[in-house]
Structure formats: structure tokens, C-alpha cells
Enzyme design. Structure first.
Site, PDB file in Angstrom:
ATOM      1  N   SER A 116      37.600  47.279  54.453  1.00  9.84           N
ATOM      2  CA  SER A 116      36.958  46.206  53.703  1.00  9.84           C
ATOM      3  C   SER A 116      35.959  46.750  52.697  1.00  9.84           C
ATOM      4  CB  SER A 116      36.238  45.249  54.660  1.00  9.84           C
ATOM      5  OG  SER A 116      35.248  45.955  55.395  1.00  9.84           O
ATOM      6  N   CYS A 117      36.136  47.990  52.282  1.00 11.10           N
ATOM      7  CA  CYS A 117      35.211  48.551  51.297  1.00 11.10           C
ATOM      8  C   CYS A 117      35.432  47.885  49.952  1.00 11.10           C
ATOM      9  CB  CYS A 117      35.406  50.067  51.174  1.00 11.10           C
ATOM     10  SG  CYS A 117      36.948  50.556  50.401  1.00 11.10           S
ATOM     11  N   GLY A 118      34.418  47.959  49.079  1.00 13.82           N
ATOM     12  CA  GLY A 118      34.500  47.262  47.805  1.00 13.82           C
ATOM     13  C   GLY A 118      35.670  47.694  46.953  1.00 13.82           C
ATOM     14  N   CYS A 120      38.485  49.116  47.829  1.00 14.17           N
ATOM     15  CA  CYS A 120      39.754  48.685  48.414  1.00 14.17           C
ATOM     16  C   CYS A 120      39.965  47.204  48.173  1.00 14.17           C
ATOM     17  CB  CYS A 120      39.781  48.987  49.908  1.00 14.17           C
ATOM     18  SG  CYS A 120      39.868  50.752  50.276  1.00 14.17           S
ATOM     19  N   GLY A 121      38.874  46.420  48.260  1.00 17.37           N
ATOM     20  CA  GLY A 121      38.994  44.998  48.013  1.00 17.37           C
ATOM     21  C   GLY A 121      39.457  44.702  46.607  1.00 17.37           C
TER      22      GLY A 121
END
Length: 268
Positions: A116-118, A120-121
Site C-alpha cells: 500500500s505504498c504511495g 505502488c498505489g
């Protein structure tokens, strides 16, 4: 190909219910219910997705789903698909051609959403709304043909007639005659089944159109575009995103298609 999808299990079952009326009366009735089971799809031995679907036309479902996921294109040959009923659900094992393996690995990577890292989002959001090709096919159907298909659709929905719980996706010719229909409890599944059945039969839209018994969502627009559908007709309304995506891809849409009126929108 070991596609035994037509005989895996029935599409509906009957259960006993109590029918209650406002005057206080009640009676026991048997009601046909649409079947819905998990369908696990594997490609080249790797698990990819689990869909909840009506257990019919599974080979068509996998073929159409593969096109919608961009794992194959319209130019590729039909997939080799093995379908098995495990009791707990259905497993469909498909083999992609060698030149599509890299695309499979890329899609599996983007479907894995544990992180859920930025960054990756952002990457996942870009994958959710990917650029679409332009529709190259042209429909020759006029409003008379569309009303004709609308009037005939119910006669091609035996599962929905029995259960009241199934969507239909139909291919209609330029004259409005319905040529092929697939049903499923899920509107996306029904359209995937139709597109898959046409691909496996090497059938083109032939100047006709797709008629769906659902609203016009952006996912259905994308499936239509990737199948080079020349015209998408839906019973209920589109979302704004669906209308915009259709216009960008050059897909004409007709929504709120009822017996007395149609709502048409041509691409910009």
C-alpha cells in the site's frame, strides 16, 4: 481441449419458500434460483483470478475474460482451456501462447495489491484506467433494428425467465435479429461469455451490435472496445466515466434502451 463446461452442473436449482401476502395468507412454493459458484482461472499453471459465476459456458467466459484482461488479442488463436468441477467450485486452466507470457507476468504483478505504498498505489491506479485502442468496426444497425432486438431479448433469456436473477449479453445483427446470447448472474461475466463465444467461433460483429441487460459501466465499455464492438446498447444508464471512455475510443453507445425510447451518444 477438455472444455466440459456445458455439463459441469445445472445453472439453477429449486428451493422451498413461504409466499406471504398482505392479507396474512401464506403458502409453500418452490422457487428456481440461479446458481453461483467460484470459478478459479489459471494461466500456464499460475493462479490469476477467482470469479463468482453461473457454471455454464466456462470456456467462453475464460476466453472473453482473457481478452478483457489484455492477456490475448483478437488476433490470437482460441485458448486451450481445461475445465474441472472440484465440488467446491470450478477450476479453469488456460494455456497462453509463448509470446503472451511476458504480458501474463506483468498483469500478475499489478494484480498483487498487498503493498500500500504511495508509488505502488499510483502505479495501480494507472493500470486501472489504461489507454484504450480505437474501435475500427462500424455498425449498420438503425433504430428499427435496435428496437427489434430489444423486443426479442426476453425470448433468449431462459435462465432469467426461470429465476429473475440473470443478466444477458446478446450479439445482434445489423437487422436486429439476435444471433447469440450468453447469460450469467454477473453482467461482466455474461459479456465475457458472449465475447469469448464469438472469438472461439471466429465470428465478427458483421455490422451489428452488442445488447446488454444492464447499466453501461466503464468496465463493459472497455470490454466492448477491446472486442472491437461497433455499437454498445444497454438497458440502463451509463456512468460519466463510461460515456467518456466510450467517446475516447470511438465507441457509440445507446443507453436506457426501452421499448418506447433510446438515449444515444455518438463519439466526439
Amino acid at each position: 481441449m477438455n472444455d466440459r463446461s456445458e455439463t459441469l452442473r445445472p445453472a439453477r436449482h429449486s428451493l422451498a419458500f413461504s409466499r406471504l401476502t398482505p392479507d396474512g395468507a401464506s403458502e409453500s412454493v418452490d422457487r428456481a434460483l440461479a446458481e453461483e459458484v467460484p470459478v478459479a482461472i489459471e494461466y500456464n499453471g499460475a493462479g490469476y483470478a477467482v470469479l463468482m459465476a453461473t457454471p455454464t459456458d466456462i470456456g467462453d467466459l475464460v476466453q472473453g475474460f482473457s481478452l478483457a484482461e489484455r492477456l490475448v488479442s483478437r488476433e490470437d488463436a482460441s485458448l486451450d482451456i481445461d475445465v474441472y468441477d472440484t465440488g467446491a467450485g470450478i477450476i479453469a486452466r488456460a494455456t497462453l501462447p509463448p509470446h503472451r507470457t511476458d504480458g501474463l507476468l506483468e498483469r500478475v504483478r499489478h494484480r498483487a495489491s498487498e503493498s500500500s505504498c504511495g508509488l505502488c498505489g499510483i502505479e495501480n491506479l494507472e493500470q486501472a484506467i489504461r489507454p484504450l485502442p480505437r474501435v475500427t468496426a462500424t455498425s449498420q444497425a438503425d433504430r428499427v433494428a435496435i428496437f427489434r432486438a430489444l423486443g426479442a431479448l426476453g425470448d433468449h433469456q431462459p435462465l432469467n425467465a426461470a429465476t429473475g436473477a440473470a443478466h444477458a449479453a446478446a450479439w445482434a445483427g445489423a437487422d436486429g435479429r439476435i444471433r447469440l446470447v450468453r447469460e450469467d448472474v454477473g453482467r461482466h461475466n455474461a459479456f465475457d461469455k458472449l465475447i469469448g463465444a464469438m472469438a472461439r467461433a471466429d465470428a465478427s460483429w458483421d455490422g451489428g451490435f452488442a445488447l446488454l441487460s444492464s447499466r453501461c459501466s466503464y468496465e463493459l465499455v472497455e470490454k466492448a472496445v477491446l472486442a472491437d464492438c461497433p455499437l454498445l446498447v444497454t438497458i440502463s444508464a451509463p456512468t460519466r466515466l463510461a460515456a467518456e471512455r466510450a467517446a475516447q475510443a470511438g465507441l457509440p453507445i445507446i443507453a436506457l434502451a426501452r421499448s418506447d425510447a433510446l438515449l444515444a451518444r455518438d463519439p466526439d
